[in-house]
Structure formats: structure tokens, C-alpha cells
Scaffold this motif. Sequence first.
Motif, PDB file in Angstrom:
ATOM      1  N   ASP A   8       7.177  52.412 -29.186  1.00 34.12           N
ATOM      2  CA  ASP A   8       6.917  51.850 -28.018  1.00 34.12           C
ATOM      3  C   ASP A   8       5.706  51.980 -27.260  1.00 34.12           C
ATOM      4  O   ASP A   8       5.131  52.821 -26.975  1.00 34.12           O
ATOM      5  N   ASP A  43       9.818  47.104 -26.846  1.00 34.78           N
ATOM      6  CA  ASP A  43       9.508  47.967 -25.441  1.00 34.78           C
ATOM      7  C   ASP A  43       7.822  47.933 -25.621  1.00 34.78           C
ATOM      8  O   ASP A  43       7.194  48.999 -25.385  1.00 34.78           O
ATOM      9  N   ASN A  75      14.884  46.719 -25.339  1.00 35.58           N
ATOM     10  CA  ASN A  75      15.400  46.614 -24.171  1.00 35.58           C
ATOM     11  C   ASN A  75      14.796  46.114 -23.062  1.00 35.58           C
ATOM     12  O   ASN A  75      15.304  45.359 -22.100  1.00 35.58           O
ATOM     13  N   HIS A  76      13.483  46.457 -22.799  1.00 38.85           N
ATOM     14  CA  HIS A  76      12.647  45.856 -21.869  1.00 38.85           C
ATOM     15  C   HIS A  76      12.340  44.409 -21.911  1.00 38.85           C
ATOM     16  O   HIS A  76      12.161  43.676 -21.033  1.00 38.85           O
ATOM     17  N   HIS A 140      14.912  48.623 -32.615  1.00 45.89           N
ATOM     18  CA  HIS A 140      14.419  49.294 -31.434  1.00 45.89           C
ATOM     19  C   HIS A 140      14.956  50.913 -31.436  1.00 45.89           C
ATOM     20  O   HIS A 140      14.276  51.560 -31.005  1.00 45.89           O
ATOM     21  N   HIS A 219      12.408  53.634 -29.089  1.00 49.26           N
ATOM     22  CA  HIS A 219      13.318  53.753 -27.734  1.00 49.26           C
ATOM     23  C   HIS A 219      13.630  54.959 -26.973  1.00 49.26           C
ATOM     24  O   HIS A 219      13.667  55.132 -25.877  1.00 49.26           O
TER      25      HIS A 219
END
Length: 285
Positions: A8, A43, A75-76, A140, A219
Motif C-alpha cells: 500500500d 491503496d 478499497n480506497h 489487495h 491492506h
Amino acid sequence: MRHAVIGDVGGHAHDLWAEVERLGGDPRSGRLPDDLVVVQVGDLVHRGPHSEEVVAVVDRFLQRSPDRWLQLVGNHEAQYLREPAFEWRQWVNARARATLRGWWADGLMRVAAALPGSPAASAPSGPGGTASTSGVLVTHAGLTQTFWRDDLGSPSTAAQAADALNALGRNDADVIFRPGVMLGGRHDHAAGPLWASAGQELLPGWLGVSMPFDQAHGHSSAYDWQRGVYRTVPEVVGRTTLDHDGGHETTHLDGGRIVGVDPGHGAQAHHTWRAWEHRPLSAGA
Ligand SMILES: [Mn+2]
């Protein structure tokens, strides 16, 4: 071929720039050395100060070297691809938003990648050995045992699992974005590959089951790099080794291993991290 899995980035453009240069890539032109494949686990954005610059650098690699920069969705990024799933204090600008949506529409940003396994002749065998012949699945947040079994039908290789996950992603299937305990969901180990919590869902869920292939993920991590404590069950702690300089944790499970590469950046970058480099053993090595 070298495979480098970058964790990330969290909006830390200078860190990304320096790490890509260390690997031999050129962040100005988007060129990568001929022997290198990069997988970035998603991310890219939020937390740090330079999310838009991170998107611009990655866009150069994706335009110039689309076969050798494999960009996964986190997820971002997903906040910009569908209805936002959670409250967040930062938003990237319209240009970066359009770039992220373009990657998803064009298939340049995907759910999963598979790294090659080792030839059977060179793979360790016997109790405690790693069944690394079936490859390394990179997502992720990691593929939980429940998702692997119930949503994918128990594929036996990393390549088959990646194909199935990417097909679901191309269809914008809701299961890909299914949240887990990190968004207050049920504790049933069924979180999707963008949301599984390493310490609470991913790693405990694979205990007592023979892993079909190795995995790498970002993540979250079972070990809290900032506070220096584990946040998982004792059986996972006993199976996990840490690389403090790299910001990597490796959990050794029956049949395989799961490598966590999230360095845990906040508003400031983790003091030290690097890509996790995977080189399949060659036959006879
Ligand atoms: Mn994440």
C-alpha cells in the motif's frame, strides 16, 4: 524474471518513486527493466500528502509498460469506482479520479494477479514444505478460505483463482467489494478480496485447511508495525515471521504461506519498507 510486489502506497509519492528507482524502473518515463514485473496491491491513494502524484506516476508505467506493471484495485480506489463504501476525509482531484476510472474501464486495474510457482522438481516437499508449485495469488486484502471455497469453487492454482476474481471484477460483481469486520460486518471469514482483515479474517480462516497456493496481500497486517504488537490469534502469531526492514510478515500455514506487504503508512510513511521480491526457484537450483 523478477517479480516485485509493492504494498500500500497511501499517497506517499516520494517513497514510491524511490522504491521504483531502486528496482531499476524510471518513474519519469514509465520504463521498467526487461526482467522485472511489478505488482502493486492497491491503496495507492489517501492518507499521505501526494495521492494525485502517485496516480500520475503509476499511469506512466501503465501506459508505457502495461504487461509489466500489474495494478490491483484496493478499497480506497474502489471509492471512485462505485458508491463510496465508507467515510474518508480525503478525495483525489477530478483528474486523478478520471484516471482511476479509466484504468478500471480499460482493464489496466484488476482484482488479482498470479505469480508463477516453482517447477515441481525444485519445490520443497514433505511436512512443513511449501506447495509453491501452484503459484502465488496477489490481491489487495487476500483471498479468505470461505471466499475461495464458496464464491470461487475451490480453484487449485493461483492462476485459476486470479482469472476467476478478474472475471468477477470485469462484471463489477458485488462479491468482490463485500466488506468484512473492518466495516462492521459479520465475523464469518467471508470478506471479499478488497476488505478481508489479515489478523481477524484472512489468516485465522486458513488455519486447519491445506492451502492450495501461496498468497501475497496488502491492506492490513497481523502485526501492527507502528505499535509493535500483534493483533491476531496466538496460533497465527506462532506461525508468523517478520521482516522489519521490508515491512513484510510471512505466515507459514499447512500447504503454503501468506505474505503481508502492507507497511502500514499513515499520514507519514512507515520509516522503512520495500517491495517483496519473488523469484521462483528454477529446476535443479
Ligand atoms: Mn486497503
